[in-house]
Design an enzyme around this catalytic site. Sequence first.
Site, short mmCIF file in Angstrom:
data_model
loop_
_atom_site.label_atom_id
_atom_site.label_comp_id
_atom_site.label_asym_id
_atom_site.label_seq_id
_atom_site.Cartn_x
_atom_site.Cartn_y
_atom_site.Cartn_z
N SER A 1 27.31 34.89 -4.17
CA SER A 1 27.13 33.99 -3.01
C SER A 1 28.09 32.88 -3.39
CB SER A 1 25.78 33.58 -2.52
OG SER A 1 25.63 33.48 -1.41
N LYS B 1 13.84 17.46 17.55
CA LYS B 1 14.22 16.50 16.41
C LYS B 1 13.20 16.96 15.10
CE LYS B 1 15.48 12.89 14.10
NZ LYS B 1 16.72 12.92 13.76
#
Length: 337
Positions: free
Chosen positions: A151, A203
């Site tokens: 990765s 949020k």
Amino acid sequence: MKTKQLVGILVTGAVIIAVGVTGVLSNVVKGKFTDAEEQAGSSFMESLMSTQSKVTLPTEEFIGVINIVGEIAPSTSSSAWSSSSSEYNHDLYLDYIDKMEKSDLNKGILLYVDSPGGTVYESDEMYLKLMEYKEQTGRPIWAYFASQACSGGYYISMAADQIYANRNCWTGSIGVIISLTNYKQLYDKLGIKEIDITSGANKAMGSGGLDLTEEQQEILQSLVDEAYDQFVGIVANGRNMSADTVKPIADGRIYSAQQALDHNLIDGIGSLEEEKAEMTKALSVSSDIKFYEPKNSSTMMQSLFSAVDDVRPKTDTELAVEIVENKGKGVLKYYAD
């Protein structure tokens, strides 16, 4: 005045003068020692508490070694009492590359990669810094894959001109992940309810005490997809392949060294010493040129408390917190579990 009295006065005067001179000298010497002690104490305390890493370069021709070892993450703003367990020091290596750019003695860079990956931001920042180095100096970068180069570790290595891997290496894992930990069922069981006062419906997205809505899953997926497309583009550019060629092999899976070679993800299989020999030959430099890596410094207090922490058994609570911090922070990562 008798002779004995005169001698006594002279001796007394000499003693008084000697005592006075001795006192003055004593104060001077004491002052000097006090200053020295204060300086030594100050130097000792600085070595005890200082958290700065200073990069020094060799005074002879060298190839710089950068160890992409362990999880790729921001350098911790370490205190005098703690030391990061990670072997990767992001800020140290960025500084090292800057200094190598300006050094005529530097002849190239060898990336030593043994990493499962890490954060998207730091992986990309290191990749861009290495590409800047190549553009500014025209010097080569080679990479060696040890036990794993997955990765983010593979992402950074796309700045390399040549990549060799140990025959037992696992690499690839081209993909992106966001991990979150949800505690809602546990909260329900304990009678706890999370209440967030927010400015918008999304949020508090990803908060541990709330389930993700379908819209929020789509939002997070869009972030993953964007970072993935960036990764595919980096691999395509680094390995001289098209994005269409990269995508079928970039589904997050890991590859053995031989499989990676078959898919053109690396250039060769061999030992670190074999790659060093090939690199020095390609650069037309002495075979005994210095391969130099900066030291990952830590303070005396950091080393002491880190050693104590290593041998102290962790409580169940500490283990649980560690799992949550490592797996559930919701940070974009190029990472292989």
